[in-house]
Design a protein around this motif. Sequence first.
Motif, mmCIF file in Angstrom:
data_model
loop_
_atom_site.group_PDB
_atom_site.id
_atom_site.type_symbol
_atom_site.label_atom_id
_atom_site.label_comp_id
_atom_site.label_asym_id
_atom_site.label_seq_id
_atom_site.Cartn_x
_atom_site.Cartn_y
_atom_site.Cartn_z
ATOM 1 N N GLY A 97 0.739 -1.211 0.077
ATOM 2 C CA GLY A 97 -0.021 0.009 -0.119
ATOM 3 C C GLY A 97 0.577 1.342 -0.135
ATOM 4 O O GLY A 97 0.408 2.337 0.602
ATOM 5 N N LYS A 98 2.029 1.233 -0.436
ATOM 6 C CA LYS A 98 2.820 2.219 -0.703
ATOM 7 C C LYS A 98 2.289 3.623 -1.338
ATOM 8 O O LYS A 98 2.348 4.782 -0.809
ATOM 9 C CB LYS A 98 4.071 2.023 -1.098
ATOM 10 C CG LYS A 98 4.995 1.118 -0.327
ATOM 11 C CD LYS A 98 6.442 0.816 -0.978
ATOM 12 C CE LYS A 98 6.463 0.150 -2.078
ATOM 13 N NZ LYS A 98 5.745 -1.320 -1.814
ATOM 14 N N THR A 99 1.788 3.174 -2.466
ATOM 15 C CA THR A 99 1.269 4.412 -3.583
ATOM 16 C C THR A 99 0.139 4.944 -2.601
ATOM 17 O O THR A 99 -0.014 6.389 -2.706
ATOM 18 C CB THR A 99 1.020 3.869 -4.855
ATOM 19 O OG1 THR A 99 2.356 3.312 -5.406
ATOM 20 C CG2 THR A 99 0.522 4.827 -5.626
ATOM 21 N N THR A 100 -0.802 3.951 -2.223
ATOM 22 C CA THR A 100 -2.222 4.585 -1.385
ATOM 23 C C THR A 100 -1.538 5.495 -0.412
ATOM 24 O O THR A 100 -2.121 6.742 -0.153
ATOM 25 C CB THR A 100 -2.784 3.436 -1.041
ATOM 26 O OG1 THR A 100 -3.284 2.726 -1.963
ATOM 27 C CG2 THR A 100 -4.143 3.999 -0.460
ATOM 28 N N ASP A 145 -5.161 3.920 8.232
ATOM 29 C CA ASP A 145 -6.505 3.571 7.578
ATOM 30 C C ASP A 145 -6.592 4.579 6.492
ATOM 31 O O ASP A 145 -7.182 5.816 7.002
ATOM 32 C CB ASP A 145 -7.549 3.323 8.734
ATOM 33 C CG ASP A 145 -8.777 2.890 8.104
ATOM 34 O OD1 ASP A 145 -9.159 2.640 6.860
ATOM 35 O OD2 ASP A 145 -9.747 2.491 8.738
ATOM 36 N N CYS A 146 -6.535 4.164 5.279
ATOM 37 C CA CYS A 146 -6.742 5.239 4.145
ATOM 38 C C CYS A 146 -8.134 5.239 3.648
ATOM 39 O O CYS A 146 -8.454 5.906 2.567
ATOM 40 C CB CYS A 146 -5.895 5.115 3.041
ATOM 41 S SG CYS A 146 -4.054 5.161 3.503
ATOM 42 N N HIS A 147 -9.118 4.444 4.084
ATOM 43 C CA HIS A 147 -10.112 4.243 3.395
ATOM 44 C C HIS A 147 -11.434 4.689 4.191
ATOM 45 O O HIS A 147 -12.733 4.505 3.682
ATOM 46 C CB HIS A 147 -10.524 2.843 3.228
ATOM 47 C CG HIS A 147 -9.249 2.127 2.408
ATOM 48 N ND1 HIS A 147 -9.462 2.316 0.848
ATOM 49 C CD2 HIS A 147 -8.421 1.305 2.717
ATOM 50 C CE1 HIS A 147 -8.502 1.462 0.588
ATOM 51 N NE2 HIS A 147 -7.692 1.038 1.398
ATOM 52 N N SER A 174 -10.511 9.145 9.431
ATOM 53 C CA SER A 174 -9.711 8.681 10.554
ATOM 54 C C SER A 174 -8.522 9.876 10.667
ATOM 55 O O SER A 174 -8.040 10.703 9.821
ATOM 56 C CB SER A 174 -9.104 7.303 10.373
ATOM 57 O OG SER A 174 -8.064 7.268 9.423
ATOM 58 N N ASP A 175 -7.875 9.696 11.897
ATOM 59 C CA ASP A 175 -6.685 10.460 12.227
ATOM 60 C C ASP A 175 -5.277 9.898 12.016
ATOM 61 O O ASP A 175 -4.283 10.614 12.396
ATOM 62 C CB ASP A 175 -6.830 11.010 13.951
ATOM 63 C CG ASP A 175 -8.046 11.972 13.956
ATOM 64 O OD1 ASP A 175 -8.626 12.490 13.195
ATOM 65 O OD2 ASP A 175 -8.499 11.811 15.124
ATOM 66 N N SER A 176 -5.394 8.835 11.164
ATOM 67 C CA SER A 176 -4.161 7.799 11.205
ATOM 68 C C SER A 176 -3.095 8.810 10.515
ATOM 69 O O SER A 176 -2.062 8.676 10.614
ATOM 70 C CB SER A 176 -4.535 6.572 10.784
ATOM 71 O OG SER A 176 -4.975 6.591 9.584
ATOM 72 N N VAL A 177 -3.637 9.279 9.221
ATOM 73 C CA VAL A 177 -2.567 9.672 8.291
ATOM 74 C C VAL A 177 -2.122 10.930 9.064
ATOM 75 O O VAL A 177 -1.078 11.296 8.752
ATOM 76 C CB VAL A 177 -3.357 10.302 7.059
ATOM 77 C CG1 VAL A 177 -2.335 11.079 6.051
ATOM 78 C CG2 VAL A 177 -3.893 8.853 6.216
#
Length: 275
Positions: free
Chosen positions: A15-18, A232-234, A237-240
């Motif tokens: 999932g590097k590009t995502t 979680d990119c989907h 969320s605050d993860s990014v």
Amino acid sequence: MSRVGVLALGPAGAGKTTFCNAIISHMQSIGRRAHIVNLDPAAEPTEYEFSIDIKDLISLDDVMEEMDLGPNGALIYCFEYLLDNLDWLDEEIGDYSDEYLIFDCPGQIELYTHVPVLPNIVRHLQNQHNFNLCATYLLEAPFVIDKSKFFSGALSAMSAMILLELPHINILSKLDLIKDQVSKKQLKRFLNPDPLVLATEDTDESSKFRKLNIAVANLVDDFGMVQFLPLDCHKESDSVATILSYIDDVTQWSENQEPKDPKDEFEEEIDDFDE
């Protein structure tokens, strides 16, 4: 002023590009700018175009066809060619002086665990272009929550960490794929793992495999550096944002920003009001 660069590393399909797209999307939402530097000679852009693309210098398909090489051999050839033509990279990144550059790297992990190709590029960016760099290493959540595979992933992350000698952030991607398999409590065991506990849990493993796991766990535990941040990119969320804050800390991004003139800030506020 130092530049900031982020290397997105990890096995193919992690999932590097995502992740690169998610970081850029978030930065744009908070008024910051970033650009993707594609170092994968077989990759195509998805959500965001590549600002710098190694395929403008050399492509994997061309090398495979002209040199009669397989994918892995051709990839090594592409990077050796890049090392011989670093003036191309120098010219490409010359216009980006105060923005994030996110280097999307290939999924063949031998490039940053066995072959000293990326370490040479890293040193060039640091010495010739004054980059503050951070390595992010992505592993898929479905892969890591399998105990035996966790140790394999931990070792690959450690190899990259040692070879590159950079501030290093491990990221657990594709959390949506395991939401029905593990609870949040179980997931925390792998985000901030105790390798010795994982290795000594009761299992049906053979005694030799169990001893190997314990030996690997002791190695990971001695380093004490294998922890993961969830990604979680989907969904919202605050993860990014959390991951970006860690990157900002290790690259000292905020400390390298030049203070704005109060007059300039006032003019920006007026421009925003007029819009």
